[in-house]
Design an enzyme around this catalytic site. Structure first.
Site, short mmCIF file in Angstrom:
data_model
loop_
_atom_site.label_atom_id
_atom_site.label_comp_id
_atom_site.label_asym_id
_atom_site.label_seq_id
_atom_site.Cartn_x
_atom_site.Cartn_y
_atom_site.Cartn_z
N LEU A 1 -32.23 -72.26 -26.45
CA LEU A 1 -31.53 -72.75 -25.27
C LEU A 1 -30.30 -73.48 -25.77
O LEU A 1 -30.39 -74.23 -26.75
CB LEU A 1 -32.42 -73.73 -24.48
CG LEU A 1 -33.55 -73.14 -23.64
CD1 LEU A 1 -34.43 -74.26 -23.12
CD2 LEU A 1 -33.00 -72.32 -22.48
N ASP A 2 -29.16 -73.29 -25.12
CA ASP A 2 -27.96 -73.96 -25.63
C ASP A 2 -28.03 -75.47 -25.39
O ASP A 2 -28.93 -75.98 -24.72
CB ASP A 2 -26.68 -73.34 -25.06
CG ASP A 2 -26.51 -73.54 -23.56
OD1 ASP A 2 -26.83 -74.63 -23.06
OD2 ASP A 2 -26.04 -72.60 -22.89
N PHE A 3 -27.10 -76.18 -25.96
CA PHE A 3 -27.12 -77.65 -26.00
C PHE A 3 -27.24 -78.27 -24.61
O PHE A 3 -27.98 -79.24 -24.41
CB PHE A 3 -25.85 -78.14 -26.70
CG PHE A 3 -25.78 -79.62 -26.92
CD1 PHE A 3 -26.63 -80.26 -27.81
CD2 PHE A 3 -24.85 -80.39 -26.24
CE1 PHE A 3 -26.56 -81.62 -28.03
CE2 PHE A 3 -24.76 -81.76 -26.44
CZ PHE A 3 -25.62 -82.38 -27.34
#
Length: 253
Positions: free
Chosen positions: A111-113
């Site tokens: 999952l991105d930041f």
């Protein structure tokens, strides 16, 4: 099979995966990166094997295979990075369970930041490979919230397939939850897919939140917390990964 049950030599990338350093495919590159030594000799070519009693190090740190496979479901809050380290010293998702689980785990997919929600961690490289391979067709459900209204026609086109730049994106299903929110189901999930697709229509995403991966949901897992997968859940993923199925084109209820 536990690494300790092996009595003969194993390929270096397999050994590295059993030490929790990633999938076997990812460990193939690590094996020849020049960071690994076997009995003090630096490895720079493919094909090296590890024999019982050999000492293997990464960046000078001795590696020991995990005694048992671990599988956890983490509820990642926004503002945590899915990585083993970060030059910018941002918070890492693995920091959320490091004090409770001393073994080295790696994330399955990412999952991105800024995104939040469910993500799996394990030290089983083969499990990670099966689950993350696009051919497995494992559904991942997301809640997206936007700054302006989402037109149903746009989502219908997303099901049929949308080309953004050189990449074609396609969701499996959708269900609108309001004028500015929707549930979207993916079976592949390319890098930053949702952000790229919505940005192509100048729709700013205020929130990307993953609710489900296969049969595992966030139910009972508070933000920043985790739980171990049950044996039944692990078996579902390994069976599903071993025998991929075609993605279904229905809408979720």
């Amino acid at each position: 099979m536990s690494p300790s049950s092996d009595t003969g030599p194993v390929r270096l990338q397999v050994y590295l995966a059993r030490c929790g350093l990633g999938s076997r495919r990812g460990c193939e590159a690590l094996a020849v990166s020049g960071r690994v030594t076997i009995n003090g000799s630096r490895v720079t070519r493919q094909g090296e094997k590890v024999n019982p009693g050999d000492v293997v190090t990464l960046d000078g740190r001795k590696l020991v295979p995990a005694r048992a496979e671990i599988y956890i479901a983490l509820h990642k809050p926004p503002g945590y990075l899915c990585a083993s380290r970060d030059p910018e010293h941002r918070p890492l998702a693995q920091d959320l369970f490091r004090s409770a689980i001393p073994e080295r785990l790696f994330h399955v997919g990412r999952l991105d930041f800024l995104s939040s929600g469910l993500i799996l961690f394990t030290n089983d490289g083969e499990f990670a490979r099966k689950v993350s391979h696009p051919a497995a067709g494992i559904e991942k459900e997301y809640l997206v919230e936007t700054a302006r209204e989402i037109e149903e026609g746009f989502l219908r086109q997303y099901v049929r397939g949308m080309r953004v730049g050189d990449v074609t994106y396609r969701c499996t299903a959708f269900s609108q939850r309001g004028p500015r929110s929707a549930l979207i189901t993916l079976t592949e999930g390319k890098n930053r897919e949702l952000r790229n697709v919505f940005a192509s229509r100048n729709i700013r995403l205020k929130r990307v939140h993953r609710l489900r991966i296969g049969p595992v949901t966030l139910k009972g897992i508070a933000a920043g917390h985790f739980r171990r997968l049950t044996e039944r859940e692990v078996r579902w993923f390994t069976d599903h990964g071993a025998a991929p199925v075609r993605a279904r084109g229905r809408r979720p209820a």
